[in-house]
Each structure stands twice: as C-alpha cells, then as structure tokens.
Design a protein around this motif. Structure first.
Motif, PDB file in Angstrom:
ATOM      1  N   LYS A  92     -20.693 -14.259   5.942  1.00 42.51           N
ATOM      2  CA  LYS A  92     -19.884 -13.640   5.105  1.00 42.51           C
ATOM      3  C   LYS A  92     -19.012 -12.620   5.902  1.00 42.51           C
ATOM      4  O   LYS A  92     -19.331 -11.930   6.953  1.00 42.51           O
ATOM      5  CB  LYS A  92     -20.346 -12.663   3.983  1.00 42.51           C
ATOM      6  CG  LYS A  92     -20.931 -13.636   2.884  1.00 42.51           C
ATOM      7  CD  LYS A  92     -21.598 -12.691   1.977  1.00 42.51           C
ATOM      8  CE  LYS A  92     -22.033 -13.562   0.540  1.00 42.51           C
ATOM      9  NZ  LYS A  92     -22.494 -12.559  -0.619  1.00 42.51           N
ATOM     10  N   VAL A  93     -17.456 -12.492   5.577  1.00 51.76           N
ATOM     11  CA  VAL A  93     -16.745 -11.525   6.442  1.00 51.76           C
ATOM     12  C   VAL A  93     -17.139 -10.147   5.830  1.00 51.76           C
ATOM     13  O   VAL A  93     -17.138  -9.946   4.738  1.00 51.76           O
ATOM     14  CB  VAL A  93     -15.394 -11.820   6.189  1.00 51.76           C
ATOM     15  CG1 VAL A  93     -14.334 -10.778   6.854  1.00 51.76           C
ATOM     16  CG2 VAL A  93     -14.911 -13.427   6.546  1.00 51.76           C
ATOM     17  N   PRO A  94     -17.438  -9.296   6.756  1.00 49.30           N
ATOM     18  CA  PRO A  94     -17.572  -7.859   6.378  1.00 49.30           C
ATOM     19  C   PRO A  94     -16.440  -7.369   5.706  1.00 49.30           C
ATOM     20  O   PRO A  94     -15.104  -7.475   6.413  1.00 49.30           O
ATOM     21  CB  PRO A  94     -18.086  -7.139   7.647  1.00 49.30           C
ATOM     22  CG  PRO A  94     -18.292  -8.147   8.493  1.00 49.30           C
ATOM     23  CD  PRO A  94     -17.524  -9.449   8.268  1.00 49.30           C
ATOM     24  N   PRO A  95     -16.297  -7.126   4.596  1.00 45.69           N
ATOM     25  CA  PRO A  95     -15.186  -6.379   3.897  1.00 45.69           C
ATOM     26  C   PRO A  95     -14.263  -5.374   4.788  1.00 45.69           C
ATOM     27  O   PRO A  95     -13.139  -5.319   4.727  1.00 45.69           O
ATOM     28  CB  PRO A  95     -15.661  -5.821   2.570  1.00 45.69           C
ATOM     29  CG  PRO A  95     -16.891  -6.532   2.368  1.00 45.69           C
ATOM     30  CD  PRO A  95     -17.601  -6.779   3.416  1.00 45.69           C
ATOM     31  N   ALA A  96     -15.062  -4.444   5.488  1.00 47.66           N
ATOM     32  CA  ALA A  96     -14.425  -3.375   6.224  1.00 47.66           C
ATOM     33  C   ALA A  96     -13.466  -4.287   7.369  1.00 47.66           C
ATOM     34  O   ALA A  96     -12.390  -3.588   7.739  1.00 47.66           O
ATOM     35  CB  ALA A  96     -15.263  -2.559   6.626  1.00 47.66           C
ATOM     36  N   LEU A  97     -13.863  -5.347   7.745  1.00 43.09           N
ATOM     37  CA  LEU A  97     -13.103  -5.969   8.775  1.00 43.09           C
ATOM     38  C   LEU A  97     -11.794  -6.466   8.351  1.00 43.09           C
ATOM     39  O   LEU A  97     -10.912  -6.311   9.140  1.00 43.09           O
ATOM     40  CB  LEU A  97     -13.949  -7.325   9.044  1.00 43.09           C
ATOM     41  CG  LEU A  97     -13.463  -8.075  10.497  1.00 43.09           C
ATOM     42  CD1 LEU A  97     -13.283  -7.336  11.585  1.00 43.09           C
ATOM     43  CD2 LEU A  97     -14.169  -9.550  10.488  1.00 43.09           C
ATOM     44  N   ALA A  98     -11.559  -6.630   7.139  1.00 42.12           N
ATOM     45  CA  ALA A  98     -10.279  -6.807   6.469  1.00 42.12           C
ATOM     46  C   ALA A  98      -9.617  -5.433   5.889  1.00 42.12           C
ATOM     47  O   ALA A  98      -8.376  -5.053   6.033  1.00 42.12           O
ATOM     48  CB  ALA A  98     -10.276  -7.783   5.235  1.00 42.12           C
ATOM     49  N   ILE A  99     -10.283  -4.782   5.346  1.00 42.29           N
ATOM     50  CA  ILE A  99      -9.750  -3.577   4.517  1.00 42.29           C
ATOM     51  C   ILE A  99      -9.356  -2.454   5.348  1.00 42.29           C
ATOM     52  O   ILE A  99      -8.264  -1.787   5.288  1.00 42.29           O
ATOM     53  CB  ILE A  99     -11.015  -2.929   3.584  1.00 42.29           C
ATOM     54  CG1 ILE A  99     -11.398  -3.899   2.451  1.00 42.29           C
ATOM     55  CG2 ILE A  99     -10.620  -1.721   3.121  1.00 42.29           C
ATOM     56  CD1 ILE A  99     -12.630  -3.551   1.677  1.00 42.29           C
ATOM     57  N   ILE A 100      -9.841  -2.160   6.331  1.00 39.52           N
ATOM     58  CA  ILE A 100      -9.469  -1.069   7.529  1.00 39.52           C
ATOM     59  C   ILE A 100      -8.340  -1.336   8.169  1.00 39.52           C
ATOM     60  O   ILE A 100      -7.176  -0.609   8.201  1.00 39.52           O
ATOM     61  CB  ILE A 100     -10.806  -0.732   8.556  1.00 39.52           C
ATOM     62  CG1 ILE A 100     -12.007  -0.162   7.752  1.00 39.52           C
ATOM     63  CG2 ILE A 100     -10.214   0.007   9.357  1.00 39.52           C
ATOM     64  CD1 ILE A 100     -13.236   0.139   8.649  1.00 39.52           C
ATOM     65  N   PRO A 101      -7.988  -2.506   8.815  1.00 36.05           N
ATOM     66  CA  PRO A 101      -6.864  -2.740   9.551  1.00 36.05           C
ATOM     67  C   PRO A 101      -5.678  -3.065   8.364  1.00 36.05           C
ATOM     68  O   PRO A 101      -4.605  -2.483   8.684  1.00 36.05           O
ATOM     69  CB  PRO A 101      -7.245  -4.249  10.385  1.00 36.05           C
ATOM     70  CG  PRO A 101      -8.353  -4.580   9.718  1.00 36.05           C
ATOM     71  CD  PRO A 101      -9.185  -3.796   9.262  1.00 36.05           C
ATOM     72  N   ALA A 102      -5.872  -3.470   7.095  1.00 37.58           N
ATOM     73  CA  ALA A 102      -4.971  -3.835   6.285  1.00 37.58           C
ATOM     74  C   ALA A 102      -4.521  -2.458   5.865  1.00 37.58           C
ATOM     75  O   ALA A 102      -3.257  -2.191   5.537  1.00 37.58           O
ATOM     76  CB  ALA A 102      -5.404  -4.718   5.386  1.00 37.58           C
ATOM     77  N   SER A 103      -5.538  -1.568   5.545  1.00 38.53           N
ATOM     78  CA  SER A 103      -4.884  -0.133   4.948  1.00 38.53           C
ATOM     79  C   SER A 103      -4.383   0.503   5.985  1.00 38.53           C
ATOM     80  O   SER A 103      -3.186   1.045   5.683  1.00 38.53           O
ATOM     81  CB  SER A 103      -6.292   0.888   4.822  1.00 38.53           C
ATOM     82  OG  SER A 103      -7.214  -0.124   3.707  1.00 38.53           O
ATOM     83  N   ILE A 104      -4.628   0.550   7.308  1.00 32.27           N
ATOM     84  CA  ILE A 104      -3.788   1.266   8.508  1.00 32.27           C
ATOM     85  C   ILE A 104      -2.486   0.700   8.466  1.00 32.27           C
ATOM     86  O   ILE A 104      -1.587   1.134   8.480  1.00 32.27           O
ATOM     87  CB  ILE A 104      -4.429   1.126   9.748  1.00 32.27           C
ATOM     88  CG1 ILE A 104      -5.909   1.656   9.767  1.00 32.27           C
ATOM     89  CG2 ILE A 104      -3.580   1.577  10.912  1.00 32.27           C
ATOM     90  CD1 ILE A 104      -6.820   1.657  10.732  1.00 32.27           C
TER      91      ILE A 104
END
Length: 354
Positions: free
Chosen positions: A278-290
């Motif tokens: 599973k892809v850790p959600p933070a791996l997508a959420i943090i860079p996308a938010s920035i």
C-alpha cells in the motif's frame, strides 16, 4: 536487529499520529523565532527579506513596497503574539467562550493565509521547478524566507484545525464526532467529487506545457514570431528550457492522476521491491498539498501583474496559461482532500470510520 528497526518505525508512526498534541507547540516555537527575527530587524539587524533594497526582485512580491521601518515591528508583534495564541489554543482542554474562541481561530487563519498566500510568490514554484533541472542559481535568502514562511503557514493551519476539533468535541485526529461525518466526506462521496476536481488538476497544466513545447519548435502559439525569435536570440535555448519545465508539469499531472487510480493506493508491479504494498497516504498528501499552495501563490502573482497591466496583450501566451494556476492549485488541493477522505480508514484514536 530487524525487530528493533520495526519497533522504531512503529514509535515514529505513533508520534506522527499524535500530531494534534504537539503541532501547536511547533507553531508556537516557529512564531516565537520569527517574531524575534522581527525584533532583530527592528533594531537594525541585517537580512530583512522584503521590499526594495532588500529583496533582489521586489517586483514579484505583494510585499515589494513595504519598508523595514514599518514592516519589521509588525512582524515582531504578530510573531510574538502568535506564540502566545498558539499556546492558548494548544493548552486548552475545555471550550472557550464564543468570542475568545472566534478571536483565536480568526488570528490563526489570518496568519496562515498571510504566510501561505501573501508572503510567497511565483519564485517558490519556480525554484522547485529549477531544482528539478539542477539550476540553483536563482535561490537566495528572500526565496528561502518564503519557504520558511510556508512551513509556518502549514503549522498554523494544522494548529487551527486541531483547535477547532478540540473545542467542538470532535476527534482531534480525524475530525469525526459521535454524530458521524458529513456525507460529502464519506469515501464513496469523496470518490465521486474527487474524480472531477482531480481531472481538472490534471488538465490545466497541459495548457502551459503545450505553449512551451510549441515555442521550442519555433511555433508562435499565442505570441508573435518577433517575440519568439528576439527572446531566443537574447537567451539562446530559453524555449527548450521552458519545454523542459513544461514536461515536469506533465509529470506532475501524471502523479495527480494517480490520486484516483489504483496505483495511487497500491504500488504497481514495476516498482521493484514495493510492488503490491500500500502507498502510504502521506507520500501523496504531503507533496500534493505543498504543490497546491505553491501553484496558487504563483497564479496570484500572475493575476497581480495582469490586473496592473504589466503584461503585453500582444503576447498572451506568456501569461494567459498561468492565469489558470489559482484554479489548478484549488483543484489539486481539493483532489488531495478527496484522496485523504478515501484513504483515511478507521481512526486508531476514536475507532470511527470504515
């Protein structure tokens, strides 16, 4: 040895999951230090990053005309007061009176907006793009200060969210209450509206990329031939460099598309060593938010230039695609939020959720 490493990872995860308990202290420390910087600048210290004579390119900034004599004391007051506000929001374990609660929340969101959308400008997004093509020469203290303010802005956003959840007796980690969650935040609903905002975030960058690739092949799309050739004569290879930046945006669009694709949740087969995990959600959420914030900042600067008449209307390709960037950033932020709602699952703190 393997067991020890696994234990350390578990402890780190627990600490991150308890972010509402420490985020306010982090924001308080940031505000205190930046407030002390304001005091230092007020007393004549060097390194003030705003305005003419301090910022190498003040024309890009919404704060390009501020003066150190007036701005530095304001920074000092807002920063030091912010540290106090953070502590008040974090240490409380009861419901504040309505007026005080409103004042604390308003101050938190005011600072978050200033730090995320007013202080930074196009150069933050440009710096990230230039780093990808290994060009570091444009980065200076004024730009680094903008990134520092962005960090502070995110700390304030999270502090405000944790505070609002706390005083409304919701779970500080997931925001759910005993009444459940609003329908639009449920995974099935988020999947529906998230798909549309994600597609918007995927296709808007294509407009910019198409123009830059066209210019690289000497096609004057939305600009005059004279402009295209004069710029290439003055800065040889500039349009190929622009095309490279455009291709980076295409890469970003592909990653954005992953927010609604299976490979955005489970690593695909070609990711050696990670396939099936599973892809850790933070791996997508943090860079996308920035990136959503950086894109909105850049777009707002383009709009300031457009409204002030700074652009040549005969070469609309130089600015028109970028006028869509605030919408791009908002769509990316909404797509990231939808991804979060789909992936958050059952809360380990309150036990609610699927």
């Amino acid at each position: 040895m393997h067991s020890t490493a696994k234990h350390q990872i578990s402890i780190r995860s627990i600490r991150l999951s308890h972010w509402p308990q420490w985020i306010g202290y982090a924001a308080a420390v940031w505000s205190l230090l930046y407030g002390l910087l304001g005091v230092y600048w007020t007393l004549g210290g060097e390194g003030f990053p705003f305005g003419h004579g301090h910022d190498p390119n003040p024309e890009y900034s919404a704060l390009g005309y501020v003066r150190i004599e007036t701005a530095a004391p304001v920074i000092a007051i807002m920063g030091l007061l912010g540290a106090v506000v953070c502590l008040m929001m974090t240490l409380t374990r009861r419901r504040h009176a309505g007026s005080l609660r409103l004042a604390l929340s308003a101050y938190a969101w005011l600072l978050a907006i200033l730090l995320l959308l007013v202080v930074p400008d196009y150069r933050t997004l440009g710096s990230v793009a230039y780093v990808f093509v290994l060009k570091f020469s444009i980065i200076n203290w004024s730009i680094l200060n903008q990134f520092l303010c962005i960090i502070g802005g995110f700390l304030w956003v999270l502090t405000a969210i944790a505070y609002q959840r706390r005083v409304h007796f919701a779970c500080e980690n997931c925001g759910r209450t005993e009444k459940g969650v609003a329908g639009w935040t449920e995974p099935a609903a988020a999947a529906k509206w998230g798909r549309w905002v994600t597609l918007i975030a995927v296709f808007i960058p294509m407009v910019y990329t198409i123009t830059r690739i066209a210019w690289a092949f000497d096609i004057p799309l939305l600009v005059s031939s004279e402009f295209l050739h004069s710029m290439n004569d003055e800065f040889p290879g500039i349009w190929w460099f622009g095309a490279a930046l455009g291709l980076i945006e295409i890469g970003g669009s592909v990653l954005t598309y992953g927010l609604i694709r299976p490979w955005g949740e489970v690593f695909p087969r070609w990711t050696l060593g990670l396939s099936g995990k599973k892809v850790p959600p933070a791996l997508a959420i943090i860079p996308a938010s920035i990136m959503s914030v950086l894109t909105i900042e850049a777009g707002l600067m383009i709009w300031r230039g457009f409204l002030s008449g700074a652009f040549d209307p005969g070469n609309i390709g130089t600015f028109a695609p970028s006028l869509l960037w605030p919408l791009w950033g908002l769509a990316l932020g909404a797509a990231t939020l939808a991804y979060y709602y789909r992936r958050r699952g059952r809360c380990m703190h309150c036990g609610q959720g699927e």
